[in-house]
Design a protein around this motif. Sequence first.
Motif, PDB file in Angstrom:
ATOM      1  N   GLY A  59      -4.194 -11.563  -1.349  1.00 37.69           N
ATOM      2  CA  GLY A  59      -2.735 -11.567  -1.314  1.00 37.69           C
ATOM      3  C   GLY A  59      -2.169 -10.311  -1.953  1.00 37.69           C
ATOM      4  O   GLY A  59      -1.298  -9.641  -1.388  1.00 37.69           O
ATOM      5  N   ALA A  60      -2.665  -9.991  -3.142  1.00 36.55           N
ATOM      6  CA  ALA A  60      -2.204  -8.773  -3.827  1.00 36.55           C
ATOM      7  C   ALA A  60      -2.542  -7.532  -3.005  1.00 36.55           C
ATOM      8  O   ALA A  60      -1.710  -6.629  -2.841  1.00 36.55           O
ATOM      9  CB  ALA A  60      -2.831  -8.687  -5.220  1.00 36.55           C
ATOM     10  N   LEU A  61      -3.758  -7.493  -2.479  1.00 34.69           N
ATOM     11  CA  LEU A  61      -4.163  -6.346  -1.665  1.00 34.69           C
ATOM     12  C   LEU A  61      -3.322  -6.216  -0.393  1.00 34.69           C
ATOM     13  O   LEU A  61      -3.028  -5.095   0.034  1.00 34.69           O
ATOM     14  CB  LEU A  61      -5.647  -6.445  -1.307  1.00 34.69           C
ATOM     15  CG  LEU A  61      -6.618  -6.133  -2.439  1.00 34.69           C
ATOM     16  CD1 LEU A  61      -8.039  -6.515  -2.036  1.00 34.69           C
ATOM     17  CD2 LEU A  61      -6.536  -4.660  -2.817  1.00 34.69           C
ATOM     18  N   SER A  62      -2.946  -7.336   0.192  1.00 35.80           N
ATOM     19  CA  SER A  62      -2.107  -7.292   1.401  1.00 35.80           C
ATOM     20  C   SER A  62      -0.801  -6.568   1.120  1.00 35.80           C
ATOM     21  O   SER A  62      -0.370  -5.713   1.905  1.00 35.80           O
ATOM     22  CB  SER A  62      -1.791  -8.706   1.896  1.00 35.80           C
ATOM     23  OG  SER A  62      -2.934  -9.379   2.302  1.00 35.80           O
ATOM     24  N   VAL A  63      -0.191  -6.905   0.004  1.00 33.92           N
ATOM     25  CA  VAL A  63       1.075  -6.266  -0.351  1.00 33.92           C
ATOM     26  C   VAL A  63       0.858  -4.794  -0.671  1.00 33.92           C
ATOM     27  O   VAL A  63       1.593  -3.919  -0.193  1.00 33.92           O
ATOM     28  CB  VAL A  63       1.746  -6.998  -1.542  1.00 33.92           C
ATOM     29  CG1 VAL A  63       2.997  -6.260  -1.992  1.00 33.92           C
ATOM     30  CG2 VAL A  63       2.075  -8.441  -1.163  1.00 33.92           C
ATOM     31  N   MET A  64      -0.160  -4.492  -1.464  1.00 30.98           N
ATOM     32  CA  MET A  64      -0.418  -3.097  -1.851  1.00 30.98           C
ATOM     33  C   MET A  64      -0.780  -2.225  -0.646  1.00 30.98           C
ATOM     34  O   MET A  64      -0.241  -1.123  -0.479  1.00 30.98           O
ATOM     35  CB  MET A  64      -1.524  -3.029  -2.899  1.00 30.98           C
ATOM     36  CG  MET A  64      -1.110  -3.587  -4.242  1.00 30.98           C
ATOM     37  SD  MET A  64      -2.326  -3.346  -5.557  1.00 30.98           S
ATOM     38  CE  MET A  64      -3.616  -4.469  -5.062  1.00 30.98           C
ATOM     39  N   ILE A  65      -1.688  -2.724   0.184  1.00 30.83           N
ATOM     40  CA  ILE A  65      -2.109  -1.953   1.363  1.00 30.83           C
ATOM     41  C   ILE A  65      -0.953  -1.803   2.340  1.00 30.83           C
ATOM     42  O   ILE A  65      -0.747  -0.722   2.907  1.00 30.83           O
ATOM     43  CB  ILE A  65      -3.337  -2.608   2.032  1.00 30.83           C
ATOM     44  CG1 ILE A  65      -4.560  -2.490   1.123  1.00 30.83           C
ATOM     45  CG2 ILE A  65      -3.614  -1.983   3.394  1.00 30.83           C
ATOM     46  CD1 ILE A  65      -5.752  -3.328   1.571  1.00 30.83           C
ATOM     47  N   GLY A  66      -0.183  -2.867   2.538  1.00 24.46           N
ATOM     48  CA  GLY A  66       0.975  -2.786   3.426  1.00 24.46           C
ATOM     49  C   GLY A  66       1.993  -1.770   2.944  1.00 24.46           C
ATOM     50  O   GLY A  66       2.513  -0.966   3.734  1.00 24.46           O
ATOM     51  N   ALA A  67       2.266  -1.776   1.654  1.00 19.67           N
ATOM     52  CA  ALA A  67       3.224  -0.808   1.089  1.00 19.67           C
ATOM     53  C   ALA A  67       2.678   0.611   1.186  1.00 19.67           C
ATOM     54  O   ALA A  67       3.409   1.548   1.527  1.00 19.67           O
ATOM     55  CB  ALA A  67       3.525  -1.161  -0.366  1.00 19.67           C
ATOM     56  N   PHE A  68       1.392   0.773   0.910  1.00 23.99           N
ATOM     57  CA  PHE A  68       0.773   2.096   0.998  1.00 23.99           C
ATOM     58  C   PHE A  68       0.858   2.638   2.421  1.00 23.99           C
ATOM     59  O   PHE A  68       1.202   3.800   2.644  1.00 23.99           O
ATOM     60  CB  PHE A  68      -0.686   2.011   0.528  1.00 23.99           C
ATOM     61  CG  PHE A  68      -1.385   3.326   0.435  1.00 23.99           C
ATOM     62  CD1 PHE A  68      -0.983   4.278  -0.480  1.00 23.99           C
ATOM     63  CD2 PHE A  68      -2.471   3.603   1.263  1.00 23.99           C
ATOM     64  CE1 PHE A  68      -1.643   5.500  -0.567  1.00 23.99           C
ATOM     65  CE2 PHE A  68      -3.134   4.812   1.184  1.00 23.99           C
ATOM     66  CZ  PHE A  68      -2.726   5.771   0.261  1.00 23.99           C
ATOM     67  N   GLY A  69       0.574   1.764   3.385  1.00 27.67           N
ATOM     68  CA  GLY A  69       0.663   2.183   4.784  1.00 27.67           C
ATOM     69  C   GLY A  69       2.079   2.513   5.211  1.00 27.67           C
ATOM     70  O   GLY A  69       2.312   3.475   5.943  1.00 27.67           O
ATOM     71  N   ALA A  70       3.040   1.709   4.742  1.00 23.72           N
ATOM     72  CA  ALA A  70       4.437   1.916   5.129  1.00 23.72           C
ATOM     73  C   ALA A  70       5.031   3.175   4.514  1.00 23.72           C
ATOM     74  O   ALA A  70       5.944   3.767   5.101  1.00 23.72           O
ATOM     75  CB  ALA A  70       5.268   0.706   4.720  1.00 23.72           C
TER      76      ALA A  70
END
Length: 124
Positions: free
Chosen positions: A13-24
């Motif tokens: 869950g934490a990684l989903s948010v971090m990776i999504g933000a990094f990609g965006a």
Amino acid sequence: MQKLILLSASAFGALSVMIGAFGAHALRASLEASNRLDTFETAVKYQFYHTLALLVIGLLMYRIQDKLLDYAGLSMIVGILIFSGSLYILCLSGLRWLGAITPIGGLLMIIGWVLLFWSIARTG
């Protein structure tokens, strides 16, 4: 096994948010230039959806004592790693052959859902 599944859900869950933000933000221009933004977003979405499924499986383990839930959780964990992981690496490296293993992760996710269904259906 329940603790592993709940810890995995928390971490994913934490990684989903971090990776999504990094990609965006940090990778957006690069992903758009390589026409991989949609692929990256698919990886994040599927990771997050299956993270929620892992959370449900872990919480169901308080109520249902069934090895099928263990297998469903493990299937989802490995499915996330292979499906989303291969897409992340594909997007960042351009290694197109990784697209060939992505469906294995998808199949494991499907198996996880089927095992979850089967476990719930066979309990009293």
